[in-house]
Scaffold this motif. Structure first.
Motif, PDB file in Angstrom:
ATOM      1  N   GLY A 175      -3.265  -2.341  16.359  1.00  0.00           N
ATOM      2  CA  GLY A 175      -2.460  -3.153  17.263  1.00  0.00           C
ATOM      3  C   GLY A 175      -2.704  -4.641  17.101  1.00  0.00           C
ATOM      4  O   GLY A 175      -2.215  -5.435  17.883  1.00  0.00           O
ATOM      5  N   ALA A 176      -3.468  -5.039  16.081  1.00  0.00           N
ATOM      6  CA  ALA A 176      -3.738  -6.459  15.894  1.00  0.00           C
ATOM      7  C   ALA A 176      -2.560  -7.174  15.239  1.00  0.00           C
ATOM      8  O   ALA A 176      -2.515  -8.390  15.196  1.00  0.00           O
ATOM      9  CB  ALA A 176      -4.996  -6.656  15.049  1.00  0.00           C
ATOM     10  N   GLY A 177      -1.595  -6.396  14.722  1.00  0.00           N
ATOM     11  CA  GLY A 177      -0.418  -7.007  14.121  1.00  0.00           C
ATOM     12  C   GLY A 177      -0.411  -7.014  12.600  1.00  0.00           C
ATOM     13  O   GLY A 177       0.392  -7.703  11.993  1.00  0.00           O
ATOM     14  N   LYS A 178      -1.305  -6.228  12.002  1.00  0.00           N
ATOM     15  CA  LYS A 178      -1.382  -6.212  10.530  1.00  0.00           C
ATOM     16  C   LYS A 178      -0.110  -5.649   9.918  1.00  0.00           C
ATOM     17  O   LYS A 178       0.475  -6.240   9.014  1.00  0.00           O
ATOM     18  CB  LYS A 178      -2.570  -5.334  10.065  1.00  0.00           C
ATOM     19  N   SER A 179       0.293  -4.484  10.414  1.00  0.00           N
ATOM     20  CA  SER A 179       1.475  -3.840   9.824  1.00  0.00           C
ATOM     21  C   SER A 179       2.729  -4.641  10.089  1.00  0.00           C
ATOM     22  O   SER A 179       3.610  -4.741   9.230  1.00  0.00           O
ATOM     23  CB  SER A 179       1.636  -2.421  10.383  1.00  0.00           C
TER      24      SER A 179
ATOM     25  N   ASP B 134      -0.587  -0.088   3.261  1.00  0.00           N
ATOM     26  CA  ASP B 134      -0.890  -0.010   4.689  1.00  0.00           C
ATOM     27  C   ASP B 134      -1.892   1.111   4.949  1.00  0.00           C
ATOM     28  O   ASP B 134      -1.551   2.282   4.790  1.00  0.00           O
ATOM     29  CB  ASP B 134       0.412   0.230   5.464  1.00  0.00           C
ATOM     30  N   GLU B 135      -3.090   0.759   5.329  1.00  0.00           N
ATOM     31  CA  GLU B 135      -4.157   1.724   5.620  1.00  0.00           C
ATOM     32  C   GLU B 135      -4.208   2.817   4.555  1.00  0.00           C
ATOM     33  O   GLU B 135      -4.085   3.998   4.870  1.00  0.00           O
ATOM     34  CB  GLU B 135      -3.934   2.373   6.993  1.00  0.00           C
ATOM     35  N   PRO B 136      -4.378   2.442   3.292  1.00  0.00           N
ATOM     36  CA  PRO B 136      -4.213   3.454   2.237  1.00  0.00           C
ATOM     37  C   PRO B 136      -5.298   4.528   2.235  1.00  0.00           C
ATOM     38  O   PRO B 136      -5.079   5.605   1.706  1.00  0.00           O
ATOM     39  CB  PRO B 136      -4.279   2.631   0.948  1.00  0.00           C
TER      40      PRO B 136
ATOM     41  N   MET C  52       5.875  -2.287  -0.696  1.00  0.00           N
ATOM     42  CA  MET C  52       4.866  -1.832   0.262  1.00  0.00           C
ATOM     43  C   MET C  52       4.763  -0.317   0.252  1.00  0.00           C
ATOM     44  O   MET C  52       5.770   0.378   0.199  1.00  0.00           O
ATOM     45  CB  MET C  52       5.260  -2.332   1.662  1.00  0.00           C
ATOM     46  N   VAL C  53       3.541   0.176   0.284  1.00  0.00           N
ATOM     47  CA  VAL C  53       3.296   1.610   0.438  1.00  0.00           C
ATOM     48  C   VAL C  53       2.963   1.847   1.903  1.00  0.00           C
ATOM     49  O   VAL C  53       1.952   1.364   2.399  1.00  0.00           O
ATOM     50  CB  VAL C  53       2.133   2.094  -0.447  1.00  0.00           C
ATOM     51  N   TYR C  54       3.845   2.577   2.588  1.00  0.00           N
ATOM     52  CA  TYR C  54       3.646   2.797   4.013  1.00  0.00           C
ATOM     53  C   TYR C  54       2.714   3.983   4.235  1.00  0.00           C
ATOM     54  O   TYR C  54       2.456   4.767   3.338  1.00  0.00           O
ATOM     55  CB  TYR C  54       4.992   3.038   4.700  1.00  0.00           C
ATOM     56  N   GLN C  55       2.250   4.109   5.486  1.00  0.00           N
ATOM     57  CA  GLN C  55       1.375   5.239   5.793  1.00  0.00           C
ATOM     58  C   GLN C  55       2.133   6.552   5.686  1.00  0.00           C
ATOM     59  O   GLN C  55       1.571   7.563   5.313  1.00  0.00           O
ATOM     60  CB  GLN C  55       0.785   5.068   7.191  1.00  0.00           C
ATOM     61  N   HIS C  56       3.417   6.518   6.056  1.00  0.00           N
ATOM     62  CA  HIS C  56       4.230   7.722   5.885  1.00  0.00           C
ATOM     63  C   HIS C  56       4.976   7.581   4.575  1.00  0.00           C
ATOM     64  O   HIS C  56       5.752   6.654   4.404  1.00  0.00           O
ATOM     65  CB  HIS C  56       5.208   7.872   7.043  1.00  0.00           C
ATOM     66  N   PHE C  57       4.717   8.477   3.657  1.00  0.00           N
ATOM     67  CA  PHE C  57       5.328   8.363   2.337  1.00  0.00           C
ATOM     68  C   PHE C  57       6.806   8.690   2.414  1.00  0.00           C
ATOM     69  O   PHE C  57       7.229   9.532   3.191  1.00  0.00           O
ATOM     70  CB  PHE C  57       4.643   9.324   1.364  1.00  0.00           C
ATOM     71  N   THR C  58       7.581   8.020   1.586  1.00  0.00           N
ATOM     72  CA  THR C  58       8.996   8.375   1.481  1.00  0.00           C
ATOM     73  C   THR C  58       9.212   8.949   0.089  1.00  0.00           C
ATOM     74  O   THR C  58       9.641   8.264  -0.824  1.00  0.00           O
ATOM     75  CB  THR C  58       9.895   7.144   1.683  1.00  0.00           C
TER      76      THR C  58
ATOM     77  N   ILE D  14      -4.318  -3.341   3.739  1.00  0.00           N
ATOM     78  CA  ILE D  14      -4.483  -3.379   5.189  1.00  0.00           C
ATOM     79  C   ILE D  14      -5.525  -2.357   5.601  1.00  0.00           C
ATOM     80  O   ILE D  14      -5.457  -1.209   5.169  1.00  0.00           O
ATOM     81  CB  ILE D  14      -3.143  -3.062   5.891  1.00  0.00           C
ATOM     82  N   SER D  15      -6.480  -2.754   6.417  1.00  0.00           N
ATOM     83  CA  SER D  15      -7.529  -1.802   6.771  1.00  0.00           C
ATOM     84  C   SER D  15      -8.206  -2.201   8.067  1.00  0.00           C
ATOM     85  O   SER D  15      -8.111  -3.337   8.503  1.00  0.00           O
ATOM     86  CB  SER D  15      -8.571  -1.744   5.654  1.00  0.00           C
TER      87      SER D  15
END
Lengths: 518, 306
Positions: A62-66, A185-187, A105-111, A216-217
């Protein structure tokens, strides 16, 4: 102190080639601000991204990284500020524009298309010929994978791959599009330790070939191991940017990450302690190690730590979502099994989950039905539900807890996060609990909603004991009587929230350092 | 039952199976893009009429086939506008297309009842028809039968070996991933649904131009529904659709023959046979756990990016 990192020593990992010096940045972020309603997710953020270097974006949940990186990847449009690439201002209003500029960007939920092969996924929408030839596609993807040290079988079906392999496919997709800036993102949250190590090798290989990496971590060790630069975000602002070599210790990082300043303070009158309402005695398993805690009526015990250190498992066991080992958990003086065999509605345990929209409420039901989800006592006569009575009670809650819109017929999904949380809290307190488990109760809420939730929690401890699970140290300091710090499933210490010398140890403890080392 | 009768039955199976094969292939193409078109029955009915009217007016059977395909595209367009553009419920829209199509064809077809049109007649395929057994069963049909032999392989090649096929499959499996890859789900689904409608329409044209050369009401006779079920039987694989189509064609032909021999079994019971087989086949496919071969995005509308 030897840092054992889930099977191997992460400190031993090191970038094989030195990072190139900072010259002209590839991307300059200047004064970006992003608001969601009245909440500022990012405030006046400026940051440079350099080719060939790995930048870690560190911050709490919730710090705003994503949010920040989504603006760079074209998923969100900033409210203020601008982004410069190659020395000129650019407008990024869609992922396609960002990709064209070389930002991916590689998101936490893969597409990914699960039913297709790796090669098909990488080349989807990218081939220019009308006919496609699988051997040719496989060869192209294999070449790319070898070049960047991403070991993968291009002919494998994505559905058969591990999470780490799927992540490599996502990275390959970006590399194939000539991305110059890769944001992850949080890989590591989805990876095993061995896969984490391979990911780092691949990141270093990509960086050595001139790619700029943003990682991002919220995990300190990984940031220390993998990155060249660290930027720390807190409450939507950049609080520090440093080169890794300038960082003296992990506790430095931890302190800038969680901060200490008090934005709100609430009046915390002392309450006389009563009987024990939650007892945990040497509980292990589900990622926990020898956890012993006790909560008594009249106090708030904050369980704090960086997310993902075992808080979830503990809450799930206390709240009956997971079965704990025998004779380790006692609720209201009863053994866990006996308590949940009856599980009374009233004057027992109330749970305010972190997942407001999924676990706590049913988005498509109205507020009356949502109140009825956990509180049916008093609203039934034999097999009949007395909905009008429940509607009256809901109206009462809406009034008492200031829920907006003030209509019991509104659907839960029409409420903002803060109002939904107030309703959930009202519903749970209506049951007159003696033990309250509140999980990240103010995450994502604005200041006024936060204050209301805090006030209610403080008031509730007159009749109940509260286990407050929070990653926000500020919240813990404001509300709690005692603070337990959890790290990798272990309670590092239980501190008195009113003793400044003990409070000073929270940061190091959260980072896994026994308070002696500073 | 002697040998000649078996050959005749098998040959009839191929003929009866051909319209189902066209419709099944059309529906496979449609569903591969993630669009469920339950309107096959209605599409076939309208196309059968369209093909008949054009062939009768022009005297050109091939123009009739084109007209049948065009009618199929038009009916599929109704479905596509409702589901792909306006994001309506695919099941409801498909059922509406069926009801509309059946009603439209019997209303518009009223003046044509009993009339005949030039259509396709069987001819022996040079050389191949001389192969014993195989030649008698497969190579004494009409031009549309021969064309239908090529289609499953062409469709397979299109889906697996062309860029457009790859993109259509991707959007049917994971619309989000396709969007992330910069593809337009709307465009791809539109293409697949309309092209599928054309194939279904050819199946309809076969009914009025080759199976009968007459116009009567209720020509589609439930074949559209069988095609929908056959897509599942074929696990969305065009080549397996051949087996399914001929199996059902065989049951239909068998049932007709049994009625013609004056069997004591009630014709109502015999008419139920294909549908009984449908239930058996679907239950068997489900039992084998192949239901998850379905495109993952089937029936899922893709909301535009927020």
């Amino acid at each position: 102190m030897i840092e054992e990192y889930r099977g191997f020593d992460i400190k031993s990992l090191q970038r094989p080639t030195p990072a190139p010096p900072k010259k002209t940045p590839l991307i300059r972020i200047r004064g970006l601000t992003k608001r969601f309603g009245s909440v500022e997710a990012n405030k006046d953020v400026s940051l440079d991204i350099h080719p060939g270097r790995i930048l870690a974006l560190l911050g709490e949940n919730g710090a705003g990284k994503s949010t920040l990186m989504s603006m760079l990847a074209g998923r969100l449009v900033p409210d203020e500020g601008f982004i410069e690439a190659d020395g000129g201002k650019v407008r990024l209003e869609s992922p396609a524009q960002a990709i064209a500029l070389g930002v991916g960007m590689v998101y936490q939920h893969f597409t990914l298309v699960e039913a297709m092969t790796v090669a098909e996924n990488v080349l989807l929408g990218q081939t220019d010929s009308f006919f496609v030839s699988p051997p040719h596609m496989k060869r192209r993807v294999a070449e790319l994978a070898t070049r960047f040290g991403l070991d993968i079988d291009p002919g494998a079906r994505v559905a058969d791959l591990s999470m780490g392999e799927k992540q490599r496919v996502e990275i390959l997709k970006l590399l194939h599009r000539q991305s110059r800036v890769l944001i992850l993102d949080e890989p590591t949250t989805v990876l095993t330790p061995a896969e984490t190590r391979r990911l780092f090798d691949a990141l270093w290989s990509m960086a050595a070939q001139g790619k700029a990496i943003v990682f991002i971590s919220h995990k300190l060790e990984e940031v220390m191991a993998a990155s060249d630069d660290v930027a720390i975000l807190r409450k939507g602002r950049i609080t520090a940017v440093m080169e890794k070599n300038d960082i003296r210790s992990k506790s430095d990082l931890a302190r800038s990450m969680v901060g200490r300043d008090v934005i709100l303070s609430v009046n915390k009158p002392p309450v006389e302690l009563g009987e024990e309402v939650l007892g945990i005695d040497d509980l292990s398993g589900h990622g926990l190690k020898n956890v012993s805690l006790s909560v008594r009526r009249g106090e708030i015990l904050a369980l704090t730590g960086v997310a993902g250190n075992g808080q979830k498992a503990l809450v799930e066991m206390v709240c009956g979502l997971e079965t704990p080992p025998r004779r380790k958990l006692f609720i209201l003086g009863e053994r866990w099994r006996r308590f949940y065999a009856r599980a009374p509605w009233k004057n027992a345990l109330s749970y305010v989950p972190e997942d407001r929209k999924g676990l706590a409420t049913a988005p498509n039901l109205d507020l009356v039905d949502n109140v009825l989800l956990t509180t049916r006592q008093g609203f039934v006569k034999g097999p009949w539900l007395m909905r009008s009575k429940a509607a009256d009670a809901t109206d009462g809650l809406i009034l008492d807890y200031n829920v907006s819109p003030p209509r019991a017929t509104a659907l839960a999904k029409q409420l903002s996060g803060g109002n939904l949380q107030k309703l959930v809290l009202g519903r749970e307190l209506y049951r007159g609990p003696r033990l309250i488990v509140a999980e990240q109760p103010t995450q994502g809420l604005d200041v006024s909603a936060t204050e209301e939730v805090w006030t209610q929690l403080l008031k509730s401890r007159e009749d109940a004991g509260v286990l407050l699970v929070t990653g926000d140290v500020n919240e813990a300091l404001n509300l709690a009587d005692r603070i337990a710090v959890i790290y990798r499933g272990e309670i590092m210490g239980v501190l008195d929230a009113n003793d400044p010398s003990q409070v000073a140890r929270i940061g190091p403890l959260m980072a896994g350092l026994a308070g002696t080392e500073e | 039952m002697n040998f000649d009768m078996v050959i005749a039955l098998l040959a009839a199976s191929v003929q009866m199976g051909t319209p189902i094969l066209y419709a099944t292939l059309g529906e496979i193409l449609t569903e591969k893009s993630g669009v469920l078109n339950l309107g096959v029955e209605g599409v076939m009915a309208v196309s059968a009429l369209g093909a008949f009217v054009v062939a009768q007016a022009t005297g050109q059977p091939w123009l009739g086939v084109l007209a049948g395909g065009a009618c199929g595209v038009f009916m599929a367009l109704l479905h596509a506008v409702a589901c792909v553009v306006l994001l309506g419920n695919q099941v409801v829209s498909g059922l509406a297309v069926t009801i509309l199509g059946l009603g439209l064809s019997s209303f518009m077809g009223q003046p044509f009842i009993g009339l005949s049109a030039p259509g396709f007649t069987p001819f022996a395929f040079p050389l191949l028809s001389d192969i014993p057994l195989v030649g008698d069963v497969f190579f004494r049909g009409d031009a549309l039968v021969y064309l239908s032999y090529l289609l499953p392989f062409a469709l397979w090649f299109f889906l697996q070996r062309t860029r457009l096929g790859l993109e259509i499959r991707a959007v049917g499996e994971e619309p989000e991933a396709a969007l992330a890859a910069g593809l337009s789900a709307e465009r791809l689904r539109m293409i697949a649904t309309l092209a599928g409608g054309f194939l279904i329409g050819m199946g309809g044209a076969y009914l009025s131009l080759a199976y009968t050369h007459l116009w009567t009401n209720g020509l589609s006779g439930g074949r559209g529904w069988i095609a929908v079920a056959l897509v599942i039987f074929a696990f969305w694989n065009p080549q397996r659709a051949i087996i399914g189509a001929y199996l059902f064609g065989g049951v239909m032909a068998f049932q007709l023959r049994l009625q013609a021999t004056g069997s004591h079994i009630s014709s109502s019971l015999l008419l139920m046979l294909p549908y009984l087989l449908t239930i058996v086949v679907l239950a068997a496919s489900a039992a084998r756990g192949r239901g998850d071969e379905a495109p993952a995005g089937l029936g899922v509308n893709t909301a535009p990016e927020e």
